[in-house]
Design a protein around this motif. Structure first.
Motif, mmCIF file in Angstrom:
data_model
loop_
_atom_site.group_PDB
_atom_site.id
_atom_site.type_symbol
_atom_site.label_atom_id
_atom_site.label_comp_id
_atom_site.label_asym_id
_atom_site.label_seq_id
_atom_site.Cartn_x
_atom_site.Cartn_y
_atom_site.Cartn_z
ATOM 1 N N LEU A 17 46.858 4.616 49.717
ATOM 2 C CA LEU A 17 47.709 5.642 49.121
ATOM 3 C C LEU A 17 47.947 5.300 47.659
ATOM 4 C CD1 LEU A 17 50.606 6.363 51.624
ATOM 5 C CD2 LEU A 17 48.973 8.002 50.719
ATOM 6 N N ARG A 35 51.894 6.896 39.656
ATOM 7 C CA ARG A 35 51.380 5.563 39.321
ATOM 8 C C ARG A 35 50.027 5.638 38.622
ATOM 9 N NH1 ARG A 35 55.905 4.005 40.923
ATOM 10 N NH2 ARG A 35 56.060 4.504 38.746
ATOM 11 N N ALA A 52 47.823 -1.577 37.970
ATOM 12 C CA ALA A 52 47.364 -2.848 38.519
ATOM 13 C C ALA A 52 46.077 -2.761 39.327
ATOM 14 C CB ALA A 52 48.456 -3.465 39.391
ATOM 15 N N ILE A 103 55.626 -0.211 43.452
ATOM 16 C CA ILE A 103 54.380 -0.493 44.157
ATOM 17 C C ILE A 103 53.312 0.436 43.617
ATOM 18 C CG2 ILE A 103 53.243 -0.543 46.402
ATOM 19 C CD1 ILE A 103 55.966 -1.064 47.652
ATOM 20 N N GLN A 104 52.211 -0.144 43.143
ATOM 21 C CA GLN A 104 51.172 0.669 42.507
ATOM 22 C C GLN A 104 50.317 1.391 43.528
ATOM 23 O OE1 GLN A 104 50.991 1.107 39.257
ATOM 24 N NE2 GLN A 104 52.543 -0.384 38.712
ATOM 25 N N SER A 105 49.990 0.727 44.605
ATOM 26 C CA SER A 105 49.259 1.399 45.672
ATOM 27 C C SER A 105 49.439 0.607 46.953
ATOM 28 C CB SER A 105 47.777 1.531 45.325
ATOM 29 O OG SER A 105 47.155 0.284 45.367
ATOM 30 N N LEU A 106 49.227 1.281 48.061
ATOM 31 C CA LEU A 106 49.433 0.645 49.355
ATOM 32 C C LEU A 106 48.187 0.858 50.198
ATOM 33 C CD1 LEU A 106 52.220 -0.431 50.923
ATOM 34 C CD2 LEU A 106 51.605 1.487 52.355
ATOM 35 N N THR A 116 50.319 -3.537 46.343
ATOM 36 C CA THR A 116 49.997 -4.150 45.057
ATOM 37 C C THR A 116 51.056 -3.778 44.035
ATOM 38 O OG1 THR A 116 47.686 -3.812 45.610
ATOM 39 C CG2 THR A 116 48.171 -4.487 43.369
ATOM 40 N N ILE A 117 51.610 -4.782 43.387
ATOM 41 C CA ILE A 117 52.527 -4.507 42.283
ATOM 42 C C ILE A 117 51.905 -5.032 41.011
ATOM 43 C CG2 ILE A 117 54.670 -4.453 43.600
ATOM 44 C CD1 ILE A 117 55.120 -7.345 42.805
ATOM 45 N N GLY A 168 47.273 -7.256 38.798
ATOM 46 C CA GLY A 168 48.146 -6.912 39.898
ATOM 47 C C GLY A 168 48.360 -8.095 40.803
#
Lengths: 158, 487
Positions: free
Chosen positions: A96, A101, A127, B432-435, B454-455, B461
């Protein structure tokens, strides 16, 4: 988890098979070289046999099996608030990426992809970088614009 | 403060020393290359090359100092520098996030400061935007004030209300000061031991030609027991030596550790030989991690670290910054809640399901299976004792399983995991940039999944993950992060 709506271009199969074949040719050249050395040095023949078997299996895997599995698994969706990706042959991964972001979107085209009118979309956050391989070029362009306009809507600090 | 300024002349020495330090390895290589026999020219060529390089470094340091000027003009910090090509760098003051100052030994002798200018968007390259190698302490202060003044003026144009109360920021009380006894304990339980051991091993191996190791071992192996004792004793001394060095290094690094809470940022001061001051704006903080290595965990102590975005060299190399080096966990938690009211530190972790325990243990064993098999084959039958290592690995795996956990509370995701030390990470959803949720073939069969968040941490990251969480829980984390309604 339910399947996502969009698939990548069917032509991706073609491209992957071709690039798999190119890799296989390189591998076979190396294997042939090693077999030649084995013959000259008269080392046991079964090493050569194993190498040949590995070469054939590799070809089967990267040209036939992996591309089709990979294509079958690859799904994605670009929604107003987020991008969702779903892929993987052995390891199935769901990712996701919230729109807010997203920092920038690129489209890329290698020589092989260009020949088939495809492009890779790269979505970068602060990131991470996420790739959607092999989308029809027109669609990729359009998607890049959609994503970057959606991403621009709400921007907080990093 | 519009006149052009130069750095302190000592910066010539500092730049030259820094460059010379980088020259050490090539010099050693060159010396070894030139060691072989051959004609006399080949023998002296390396020496000449080294001499030329040293001369070049000294001259270039002087020229660089000569050509480096900085000043504040039209609300910009302007720097002109360059060895061959004159370069100009103008940094708008409102873009400056902080001035991070530090003092090495030389700086302290001459009463100087090294100033690093950190800007908000310094995302290209890993170096900070600008660096003033050495300027007088008074200079540094007046530069800081000039920048503060400029910033304030800019602010007043935007919002007129804020007029006073700015001066106080400099004088805020220390929020947390590391006790000396705590620091002793920190140094004693320092995890940097491994690094120093490998360094020591590398160092010792340099003397292979001087000390006849082989002869010693051959002699010793006549008496196997004696050999074992010898190895054990020397290993002990190497370890002890490594421990003492890491003890001293840690103590020097964290001495006088003070944490101040400003209105918009955290200010950290630390170090004895190399004094450092760092400023971390609150709005750049991406996540908070509490780390407890096994020894410290037993004593009830922990270390607290921040991940922060951008702002180049916060701490050489890595972007995480220690804000509390050693503190009782009981004391740390309320202090953290006071510092970061938007975080929730009192959480009950949801562990991994029981069916994951075996997987954790097997994974831990996999790492050592090859060395164990090798030992058994080579030292049959005595080598069978190596199997006990598998038991230890399994126990370690079980500990990792017990430690793993996750927790979601409103906009916060907390993940706990163990890799020898226990890491508890707190992240907010909007950081949080992506999960990612992933499942291997085996995990799909057992209804397990791995969740990775990912932060941003510095330029790159940082991935925080929970392995083998039950599938349904993983999905709930996934949909917590997503916006799409799922049934």
């Amino acid at each position: 988890m339910e399947e996502l709506g969009k698939r990548i271009s069917k032509k991706a199969l073609r491209v992957w098979r071709i690039s798999g074949a190119i890799g296989t040719v390189v591998a076979w050249v190396i294997i042939a070289g090693v077999i030649a050395v084995i013959y000259i040095q008269s080392w046991p023949w079964w090493i050569a046999a194993i190498l040949a078997a590995v070469g054939i299996l590799e070809a089967l895997a990267v040209i036939v099996i992996i591309p089709s599995l990979r294509w079958k698994r690859w799904r994605y969706e670009v929604r107003e608030q987020e991008i969702e990706l779903q892929r993987g042959v052995l390891i199935v991964r769901h990712t996701l990426i919230p729109m807010i972001r997203v920092q920038h979107v690129d489209t890329e085209q290698g020589p092989l992809l260009r020949k088939y009118g495809l492009g890779t979309i790269k979505v970068s956050t602060a990131a991470t970088v996420h790739e959607i391989p092999a989308v029809e070029m027109g669609e990729a362009e359009e998607m890049r614009q959609v994503i970057s306009s959606l991403a621009r809507v709400a921007k907080e600090d990093v | 403060m519009s006149e052009r300024k130069k750095l302190h002349p000592a910066s010539v020495l500092l730049t030259a020393l820094k460059e010379l330090k980088e020259l050490i390895i090539p010099v050693v290589v060159l010396l070894f290359l030139g060691d072989g026999e051959g004609s006399s020219i080949w023998r002296y060529l390396p020496l000449a090359a080294i001499g030329a390089a040293v001369l070049f470094i000294i001259v270039s340091s002087v020229v660089r100092w000569w050509r480096f000027t900085y000043w504040v003009e039209e609300s910009e910090l302007r720097i002109e520098y360059g060895l061959f090509v004159k370069k100009k760098r103008y940094i708008p003051i409102e873009r400056i996030q902080s001035l991070d100052v530090s003092q090495g030994v030389l700086h302290q002798v001459f009463r100087l400061m090294k100033v690093k200018v950190e800007t908000a968007g310094s995302s290209q390259g890993s170096k900070s935007e600008a660096e003033l190698t050495a300027i007088g302490i008074e200079e540094a202060k007046s530069l800081q004030e000039a920048i503060q003044r400029e910033k304030r003026r800019k602010k007043q144009v935007v919002e007129q209300e804020e007029t006073s109360s700015y001066e106080k920021e400099e004088e805020t009380q220390a929020f947390y000061r590391a006790h000396f006894t705590d620091l002793l304990l920190l140094a004693a339980t320092s995890g940097g031991v491994g690094v120093v051991i490998s360094a020591a091993a590398a160092f010792l191996s340099q003397f292979q030609e001087v000390i006849p190791y082989e002869a010693i071992f051959e002699e010793a192996s006549h008496f196997v027991q004696l050999g074992a004792i010898f190895v054990a004793v020397s290993a002990f001394f190497v370890l002890l030596f490594a421990w003492i060095i890491s003890f001293i290094l840690t103590l020097l690094k964290y001495a006088n550790f003070t944490l101040r809470k400003g209105e918009e940022d955290l200010i950290i001061q630390k170090g004895l030989l190399e004094k450092q001051q760092m400023t971390i704006p609150f709005n750049r903080i991406q996540g908070i991690t509490i780390i407890e290595n096994p020894l410290r965990q037993m004593l009830g102590f922990c270390m607290v670290r921040l991940e922060s975005a951008g702002g180049a060299a916060l701490e050489e190399g890595n972007m995480n910054t220690v804000i509390m080096p050693m503190i009782r966990k009981k004391k740390a938690l309320p202090m953290l809640s006071e510092l970061f009211p938007s975080y929730d530190f009192a959480v009950e972790f949801q562990g991994a399901p029981l069916r994951a325990a075996g997987r954790y243990m097997i994974r831990a064993c996999l790492y050592i299976v090859i060395p164990v098999v090798l030992v058994i084959v080579l030292l049959w039958p005595l080598g069978l004792w190596a199997l006990t290592a598998l038991l230890l690995a399994a126990a370690y795996g079980y500990m990792c399983y017990k430690s793993a956990g996750w927790h979601i509370h409103e906009g916060q995701l907390a993940i706990r995991s163990r890799s020898l030390a226990l890491h508890t990470s707190f992240m907010q959803k909007n950081r949080i940039q992506s999960l990612e949720l992933s499942r291997t073939w085996r995990q799909r069969q057992r209804e397990l999944a791995t969740v990775r968040a990912t932060i941003k941490s510095g330029m790159a990251g940082k991935e925080v993950r929970m392995v083998d969480v039950s599938s349904s829980e993983a999905k709930s984390i996934y949909s917590w992060y997503g916006t799409k309604k799922r049934e």
